[in-house]
Motif scaffolding. Structure first.
Motif, PDB file in Angstrom:
ATOM      1  N   ALA A  46       0.840  -1.201   0.000  1.00  0.00           N
ATOM      2  CA  ALA A  46       0.000   0.000   0.000  1.00  0.00           C
ATOM      3  C   ALA A  46       0.878   1.254   0.000  1.00  0.00           C
ATOM      4  O   ALA A  46       1.979   1.250   0.557  1.00  0.00           O
ATOM      5  N   GLU A  47       0.368   2.286  -0.646  1.00  0.00           N
ATOM      6  CA  GLU A  47       1.104   3.564  -0.741  1.00  0.00           C
ATOM      7  C   GLU A  47       1.596   4.038   0.637  1.00  0.00           C
ATOM      8  O   GLU A  47       2.744   4.461   0.795  1.00  0.00           O
ATOM      9  N   GLU A  48       0.718   3.911   1.656  1.00  0.00           N
ATOM     10  CA  GLU A  48       1.104   4.421   2.983  1.00  0.00           C
ATOM     11  C   GLU A  48       2.178   3.553   3.646  1.00  0.00           C
ATOM     12  O   GLU A  48       2.804   3.981   4.616  1.00  0.00           O
ATOM     13  N   GLY A  49       2.392   2.342   3.094  1.00  0.00           N
ATOM     14  CA  GLY A  49       3.434   1.481   3.668  1.00  0.00           C
ATOM     15  C   GLY A  49       4.772   1.600   2.943  1.00  0.00           C
ATOM     16  O   GLY A  49       5.738   0.936   3.307  1.00  0.00           O
ATOM     17  N   GLN A  50       4.804   2.440   1.900  1.00  0.00           N
ATOM     18  CA  GLN A  50       6.009   2.572   1.062  1.00  0.00           C
ATOM     19  C   GLN A  50       7.297   2.744   1.886  1.00  0.00           C
ATOM     20  O   GLN A  50       8.243   1.986   1.752  1.00  0.00           O
ATOM     21  N   ASP A  51       7.290   3.732   2.751  1.00  0.00           N
ATOM     22  CA  ASP A  51       8.517   4.069   3.469  1.00  0.00           C
ATOM     23  C   ASP A  51       8.956   2.934   4.397  1.00  0.00           C
ATOM     24  O   ASP A  51      10.148   2.630   4.492  1.00  0.00           O
ATOM     25  N   ASP A  52       7.977   2.294   5.048  1.00  0.00           N
ATOM     26  CA  ASP A  52       8.310   1.181   5.949  1.00  0.00           C
ATOM     27  C   ASP A  52       8.898   0.005   5.178  1.00  0.00           C
ATOM     28  O   ASP A  52       9.902  -0.591   5.591  1.00  0.00           O
ATOM     29  N   LEU A  76      13.592  -3.312   3.512  1.00  0.00           N
ATOM     30  CA  LEU A  76      14.432  -3.874   2.447  1.00  0.00           C
ATOM     31  C   LEU A  76      15.844  -3.297   2.509  1.00  0.00           C
ATOM     32  O   LEU A  76      16.830  -3.990   2.227  1.00  0.00           O
ATOM     33  N   TYR A  77      15.926  -2.051   2.895  1.00  0.00           N
ATOM     34  CA  TYR A  77      17.221  -1.362   3.035  1.00  0.00           C
ATOM     35  C   TYR A  77      18.053  -2.050   4.130  1.00  0.00           C
ATOM     36  O   TYR A  77      19.244  -2.335   3.932  1.00  0.00           O
ATOM     37  N   ALA A  78      17.421  -2.360   5.267  1.00  0.00           N
ATOM     38  CA  ALA A  78      18.132  -3.069   6.348  1.00  0.00           C
ATOM     39  C   ALA A  78      18.457  -4.501   5.915  1.00  0.00           C
ATOM     40  O   ALA A  78      19.563  -4.996   6.139  1.00  0.00           O
ATOM     41  N   ARG A  93       6.257  -6.274  12.835  1.00  0.00           N
ATOM     42  CA  ARG A  93       5.482  -6.594  11.637  1.00  0.00           C
ATOM     43  C   ARG A  93       6.286  -7.534  10.735  1.00  0.00           C
ATOM     44  O   ARG A  93       5.787  -8.562  10.281  1.00  0.00           O
ATOM     45  N   ALA A  94       7.567  -7.164  10.505  1.00  0.00           N
ATOM     46  CA  ALA A  94       8.413  -8.001   9.647  1.00  0.00           C
ATOM     47  C   ALA A  94       8.633  -9.370  10.278  1.00  0.00           C
ATOM     48  O   ALA A  94       8.640 -10.391   9.575  1.00  0.00           O
ATOM     49  N   ALA A  95       8.783  -9.407  11.600  1.00  0.00           N
ATOM     50  CA  ALA A  95       9.031 -10.683  12.288  1.00  0.00           C
ATOM     51  C   ALA A  95       7.844 -11.632  12.103  1.00  0.00           C
ATOM     52  O   ALA A  95       8.019 -12.830  11.893  1.00  0.00           O
ATOM     53  N   ARG A  96       6.621 -11.099  12.159  1.00  0.00           N
ATOM     54  CA  ARG A  96       5.435 -11.939  11.964  1.00  0.00           C
ATOM     55  C   ARG A  96       5.405 -12.480  10.534  1.00  0.00           C
ATOM     56  O   ARG A  96       5.059 -13.647  10.312  1.00  0.00           O
ATOM     57  N   GLU A  97       5.779 -11.628   9.579  1.00  0.00           N
ATOM     58  CA  GLU A  97       5.784 -12.081   8.183  1.00  0.00           C
ATOM     59  C   GLU A  97       6.861 -13.148   7.960  1.00  0.00           C
ATOM     60  O   GLU A  97       6.612 -14.155   7.303  1.00  0.00           O
ATOM     61  N   ILE A  98       8.031 -12.904   8.525  1.00  0.00           N
ATOM     62  CA  ILE A  98       9.135 -13.863   8.350  1.00  0.00           C
ATOM     63  C   ILE A  98       8.806 -15.193   9.025  1.00  0.00           C
ATOM     64  O   ILE A  98       9.109 -16.265   8.509  1.00  0.00           O
TER      65      ILE A  98
END
Lengths: 266, 266
Positions: free
Chosen positions: A217-223, A228-230, B256-261
């Motif tokens: 979703a657009e609002e999740g872009q930055d997160d 992915l950066y980390a 959030r990422a941990a739940r997805e992973i």
């Protein structure tokens, strides 16, 4: 096209073409076309790599000619000398960090005169920039040129991960020390800037994924981009490589997590 | 219970109770009970924290008494002196790294005699270990004691992330430098060992998640643990905090990422 090869360093909001920054901006504008309007096969493919490879030739020509610095690749003897100087510079930074890095010490280790180093590279900062470009070339970051040619942005993301895992795997011990030196004594602005470019490239890829796959979703872009950066950082590469995973195995793991984070499914 | 509070450092396969390692081993055996058979409210809650907090008191008592080292907390004047010495040690490592770290320099900065430092801590290595324990206490890693009390392992995972984000946020600049020093000149065995403990704790949590939620698949255990290990690292914390996220915001993103992973859904 010539101006499109300039590094974002020399760009500014008022200029007609912003090189790599141009492509990034194109991504932000939800378009795969660079803002400079470069034709197919010119701008987009090469620009991502140019985010990592500062155009030393143009920079040196414009800025250093008056001080006698020489454009890259001016002859095979020169090319050999340049490589020897860059390898000496790389070893020195790995051993002793950025603070003790000087033209004199590099010249001494490469077995050339100070004047030769000045002639080939200009200032100490130019030499450091050329060193990062040299490492990018050594780690085959030129393959980033293909990433944005991928019709499906999910393929682009996977290829992006392959290219970076290949890069991180070239010389992990050396990279670890260089990044650590930058943290304890400064001098790693160049590495930090290239990290920011990595984040910008991911931002573009994630926007293209949304255009095609309607997630995230657009609002999740930055997160999503931050995660992915980390995930694709050198440090995560090292954590994932613990226990003996190969670069290809780490890449496979990163790709699976990247799909889950992006929301397109595992 | 006393033996259960020992750090894994002093453990071995032939011993009856292996402290923190005992709980980890219990996790491997698909059981939430520590192998030493400690009753409710004793072993499991405290052991995870003890992976991070080496039992200086026991160690010093057993090993240092002959050299005159004094048990922790032997008096309020001593406690004040200990804290002053530990803060001096912390500042010194952050400034100049591990190689130049010595009892003499710590004593000088703390304004006490060398003999006072020896008396309180014993050797240089014991002082370094006490410094890591001091930082764990400063960063409220004692809250790890609650993590394994959670009936639902997903809550345990979330609390684990909260505790570590709180820890990383205590003094990011100092931690960044300490970790970087360890990379450029060695001396960070203690930090690396505590990183391994973090991974072991995640391994236990993920096994408990599978027992209750049937994900992730057994064959994916190692991959999932590695990804969570990279995700919850100090370096990932720093990447995610870029752009101004607070510790709580970074923790929310990691969860959030941990739940997805882990495969339990976002």
């Amino acid at each position: 096209m010539q101006s499109c090869l300039r590094a974002p360093r020399s760009s500014g909001p008022g200029r007609a073409c912003r090189g790599a920054a141009c492509y990034i901006a194109a991504g932000r504008a939800q378009s795969a076309r660079p803002l400079c309007g470069a034709g197919p096969g010119t701008g987009p493919a090469g620009d991502l790599y140019n985010m990592y490879k500062h155009d030393v030739k143009t920079g040196a020509t414009n800025r250093m000619r008056s001080r006698g610095a020489r454009p890259e690749g001016a002859g095979s003897a020169d090319a050999g000398t340049r490589t020897r100087i860059l390898e000496a510079a790389r070893e020195l930074v790995i051993e002793a960090g950025f603070r003790r890095f000087s033209i004199g010490k590099v010249a001494e280790r490469a077995g050339v005169s100070r004047m030769t180093v000045y002639y080939q590279f200009g200032t100490r900062d130019e030499l450091l920039r050329a060193l990062f470009d040299h490492m990018a070339a050594r780690g085959r970051l030129d393959r980033l040129q293909d990433v944005f040619e991928q019709p499906d942005p999910l393929d682009a993301l996977e290829q992006f991960i392959d290219v970076f895992c290949g890069f991180w795997a070239t010389d992990p011990a050396g990279m670890r020390r260089m990044r650590a030196w930058a943290r304890v004594e400064g001098g790693g602005d160049e590495a930090r800037e290239r990290d920011r470019w990595r984040r910008q490239a991911l931002d573009t890829i994630v926007r293209r994924i949304r255009e095609r796959h309607a997630v995230p979703a657009e609002e999740g872009q930055d997160d999503v981009v931050s995660l992915l950066y980390a995930l694709t950082s050198f440090e995560s590469y090292e954590y994932l490589a613990e226990g003996g995973r190969s670069a290809a195995e780490v890449a496979a793991l990163m790709k699976r997590a990247a799909r889950e984070i992006t929301g397109v499914g595992g």
